[in-house]
Design a protein around this motif. Structure first.
Motif, PDB file in Angstrom:
ATOM      1  N   SER A   2       0.794  -1.236   0.193  1.00 46.83           N
ATOM      2  CA  SER A   2      -0.194   0.119  -0.124  1.00 46.83           C
ATOM      3  C   SER A   2       1.145   1.333  -0.028  1.00 46.83           C
ATOM      4  O   SER A   2       0.424   2.429  -0.285  1.00 46.83           O
ATOM      5  N   ASP A   3       2.150   0.998   0.347  1.00 46.30           N
ATOM      6  CA  ASP A   3       2.948   2.380   0.247  1.00 46.30           C
ATOM      7  C   ASP A   3       3.645   2.535  -1.087  1.00 46.30           C
ATOM      8  O   ASP A   3       4.573   3.169  -1.382  1.00 46.30           O
ATOM      9  N   ARG A   4       3.218   1.662  -2.003  1.00 44.79           N
ATOM     10  CA  ARG A   4       3.528   1.825  -3.415  1.00 44.79           C
ATOM     11  C   ARG A   4       2.498   2.021  -4.430  1.00 44.79           C
ATOM     12  O   ARG A   4       1.165   1.506  -4.414  1.00 44.79           O
ATOM     13  N   GLU A   5       2.754   2.547  -5.632  1.00 40.88           N
ATOM     14  CA  GLU A   5       1.952   2.774  -6.718  1.00 40.88           C
ATOM     15  C   GLU A   5       2.323   1.277  -7.428  1.00 40.88           C
ATOM     16  O   GLU A   5       3.445   1.247  -7.936  1.00 40.88           O
ATOM     17  N   VAL A   6       1.350   0.532  -7.877  1.00 43.91           N
ATOM     18  CA  VAL A   6       1.770  -0.532  -8.772  1.00 43.91           C
ATOM     19  C   VAL A   6       1.119  -0.565 -10.051  1.00 43.91           C
ATOM     20  O   VAL A   6      -0.348  -0.687 -10.189  1.00 43.91           O
ATOM     21  N   LEU A   7       1.886  -0.630 -11.120  1.00 40.40           N
ATOM     22  CA  LEU A   7       1.472  -0.321 -12.355  1.00 40.40           C
ATOM     23  C   LEU A   7       1.741  -1.784 -13.073  1.00 40.40           C
ATOM     24  O   LEU A   7       3.029  -2.238 -13.063  1.00 40.40           O
ATOM     25  N   VAL A  97       8.381   8.659 -15.202  1.00 38.21           N
ATOM     26  CA  VAL A  97       7.854   9.458 -14.161  1.00 38.21           C
ATOM     27  C   VAL A  97       8.781  10.753 -13.973  1.00 38.21           C
ATOM     28  O   VAL A  97       9.924  10.586 -14.239  1.00 38.21           O
ATOM     29  N   ALA A  98       7.815  11.843 -13.441  1.00 42.66           N
ATOM     30  CA  ALA A  98       8.848  13.087 -13.137  1.00 42.66           C
ATOM     31  C   ALA A  98       8.621  13.011 -11.745  1.00 42.66           C
ATOM     32  O   ALA A  98       7.775  13.496 -10.974  1.00 42.66           O
ATOM     33  N   ASP A  99       9.670  12.468 -11.295  1.00 41.65           N
ATOM     34  CA  ASP A  99       9.928  12.257  -9.707  1.00 41.65           C
ATOM     35  C   ASP A  99      10.254  13.696  -9.136  1.00 41.65           C
ATOM     36  O   ASP A  99       9.817  14.506  -8.540  1.00 41.65           O
ATOM     37  N   SER A 100      11.649  13.889  -9.394  1.00 42.86           N
ATOM     38  CA  SER A 100      12.189  15.295  -8.874  1.00 42.86           C
ATOM     39  C   SER A 100      12.002  16.179 -10.133  1.00 42.86           C
ATOM     40  O   SER A 100      12.075  17.302 -10.021  1.00 42.86           O
ATOM     41  N   GLY A 101      11.853  15.399 -11.468  1.00 46.37           N
ATOM     42  CA  GLY A 101      11.608  16.375 -12.664  1.00 46.37           C
ATOM     43  C   GLY A 101      12.854  16.813 -13.323  1.00 46.37           C
ATOM     44  O   GLY A 101      13.016  17.414 -14.289  1.00 46.37           O
ATOM     45  N   LYS A 102      14.036  16.440 -12.719  1.00 48.73           N
ATOM     46  CA  LYS A 102      15.284  17.073 -13.003  1.00 48.73           C
ATOM     47  C   LYS A 102      15.666  16.501 -14.279  1.00 48.73           C
ATOM     48  O   LYS A 102      16.330  17.025 -15.061  1.00 48.73           O
ATOM     49  N   THR A 103      15.379  15.102 -14.503  1.00 41.12           N
ATOM     50  CA  THR A 103      15.728  14.365 -15.757  1.00 41.12           C
ATOM     51  C   THR A 103      14.864  15.107 -16.883  1.00 41.12           C
ATOM     52  O   THR A 103      15.289  15.307 -17.924  1.00 41.12           O
ATOM     53  N   LEU A 104      13.572  15.214 -16.593  1.00 46.23           N
ATOM     54  CA  LEU A 104      12.650  15.632 -17.679  1.00 46.23           C
ATOM     55  C   LEU A 104      13.215  17.068 -18.199  1.00 46.23           C
ATOM     56  O   LEU A 104      13.337  17.536 -19.232  1.00 46.23           O
ATOM     57  N   LEU A 123       3.847   9.260 -17.538  1.00 49.21           N
ATOM     58  CA  LEU A 123       2.838   8.366 -16.819  1.00 49.21           C
ATOM     59  C   LEU A 123       2.419   8.814 -15.154  1.00 49.21           C
ATOM     60  O   LEU A 123       1.336   9.214 -15.084  1.00 49.21           O
ATOM     61  N   TYR A 124       3.445   9.181 -14.751  1.00 46.81           N
ATOM     62  CA  TYR A 124       3.366   9.791 -13.278  1.00 46.81           C
ATOM     63  C   TYR A 124       4.176  10.933 -13.083  1.00 46.81           C
ATOM     64  O   TYR A 124       5.082  11.061 -13.575  1.00 46.81           O
ATOM     65  N   GLU A 125       3.487  11.773 -12.070  1.00 53.70           N
ATOM     66  CA  GLU A 125       4.132  13.008 -11.728  1.00 53.70           C
ATOM     67  C   GLU A 125       3.906  13.232 -10.313  1.00 53.70           C
ATOM     68  O   GLU A 125       2.893  12.871  -9.787  1.00 53.70           O
ATOM     69  N   LYS A 126       5.336  13.512  -9.648  1.00 52.03           N
ATOM     70  CA  LYS A 126       4.960  13.429  -8.032  1.00 52.03           C
ATOM     71  C   LYS A 126       4.982  15.224  -7.594  1.00 52.03           C
ATOM     72  O   LYS A 126       5.634  16.061  -8.656  1.00 52.03           O
ATOM     73  N   PRO A 127       4.612  15.298  -6.409  1.00 57.44           N
ATOM     74  CA  PRO A 127       4.422  16.758  -6.255  1.00 57.44           C
ATOM     75  C   PRO A 127       5.909  17.635  -6.035  1.00 57.44           C
ATOM     76  O   PRO A 127       5.656  18.630  -6.248  1.00 57.44           O
ATOM     77  N   ALA A 128       6.937  16.848  -5.808  1.00 56.67           N
ATOM     78  CA  ALA A 128       8.153  17.749  -5.662  1.00 56.67           C
ATOM     79  C   ALA A 128       8.855  17.704  -7.023  1.00 56.67           C
ATOM     80  O   ALA A 128       9.863  18.636  -7.031  1.00 56.67           O
ATOM     81  N   ASP A 141       2.497  10.359  -4.769  1.00 58.24           N
ATOM     82  CA  ASP A 141       3.651  10.888  -3.910  1.00 58.24           C
ATOM     83  C   ASP A 141       4.073   9.445  -3.517  1.00 58.24           C
ATOM     84  O   ASP A 141       5.187   9.231  -2.939  1.00 58.24           O
ATOM     85  N   LEU A 142       3.804   8.309  -3.891  1.00 53.72           N
ATOM     86  CA  LEU A 142       4.405   6.799  -3.755  1.00 53.72           C
ATOM     87  C   LEU A 142       5.528   6.458  -4.625  1.00 53.72           C
ATOM     88  O   LEU A 142       5.549   6.908  -5.777  1.00 53.72           O
ATOM     89  N   TRP A 143       6.378   5.562  -4.273  1.00 53.14           N
ATOM     90  CA  TRP A 143       7.216   5.029  -4.882  1.00 53.14           C
ATOM     91  C   TRP A 143       6.336   4.044  -6.044  1.00 53.14           C
ATOM     92  O   TRP A 143       5.571   3.419  -5.708  1.00 53.14           O
ATOM     93  N   ILE A 144       6.946   4.058  -7.326  1.00 54.40           N
ATOM     94  CA  ILE A 144       6.137   3.196  -8.144  1.00 54.40           C
ATOM     95  C   ILE A 144       6.775   2.157  -8.697  1.00 54.40           C
ATOM     96  O   ILE A 144       8.192   2.112  -8.936  1.00 54.40           O
ATOM     97  N   ASN A 145       6.029   0.906  -8.834  1.00 55.99           N
ATOM     98  CA  ASN A 145       6.641  -0.278  -9.322  1.00 55.99           C
ATOM     99  C   ASN A 145       6.145  -0.256 -10.698  1.00 55.99           C
ATOM    100  O   ASN A 145       4.913  -0.661 -10.988  1.00 55.99           O
TER     101      ASN A 145
END
Length: 161
Positions: A2-7, A97-104, A123-128, A141-145
């Protein structure tokens, strides 16, 4: 979990079609889909097919070194795309994913001085995230599998220490 987003692969199929539909509905028709390797390659291929775009480029960027561990900043790895190949073209930059967004943000910056228009899709964007993608399937805001990277490598490579 439940602490992860599962795709799953099944959900990915639906997610990529929905993301492609969002791009199409916006009126943006890219000349090139540029996938950020490695995580963005599968979504980029899927979007390229759905958007009927046959020009698919890749850029290799290293940032994550493990779960939750990164380099100080993302690094473009060889072979490096000749940016002049983007001159005057509309480009859709795709990542998982845009996690930190720095790569994108790095790849968007690389493209923008050459392409006539650059849009981003994830596919996913995180708040940070330091950059907000033009097209996002889901916010979390979860870690994504991801189905392509959850399992360990079949033949892990030895690392040079």
């Amino acid at each position: 979990m439940s602490d992860r987003e599962v795709l799953t692969w099944e959900i990915f199929g639906r997610a990529s079609r929905e993301l492609a539909q969002t791009v199409a509905d916006s009126g943006f028709a890219p000349d090139v889909v540029l996938g950020i390797a490695r995580g963005g390659l599968v979504p980029a291929g899927s979007l390229a097919y759905a958007l009927d775009c046959k020009a698919l480029f890749t850029m290799n960027v290293e940032f994550y070194t493990g779960i939750g561990t990164t380099l100080d900043s993302p690094v473009i790895l060889p072979p490096i795309l000749d940016a002049t190949e983007l001159d005057g073209l509309s480009v859709l930059v795709v990542d998982d994913v845009a996690d930190s967004g720095k790569t994108l943000e790095l790849v968007h910056s690389f493209c923008r001085d050459h392409a006539s228009e650059v849009k981003t899709a994830v596919l996913y964007e995180k708040p940070a995230s330091v950059i907000h993608a033009d097209y996002t399937w889901k916010y979390t805001d979860l870690w994504i599998n991801f189905p392509w990277s959850t399992e360990p490598p079949i033949t892990p490579r030895a690392t040079a220490d």
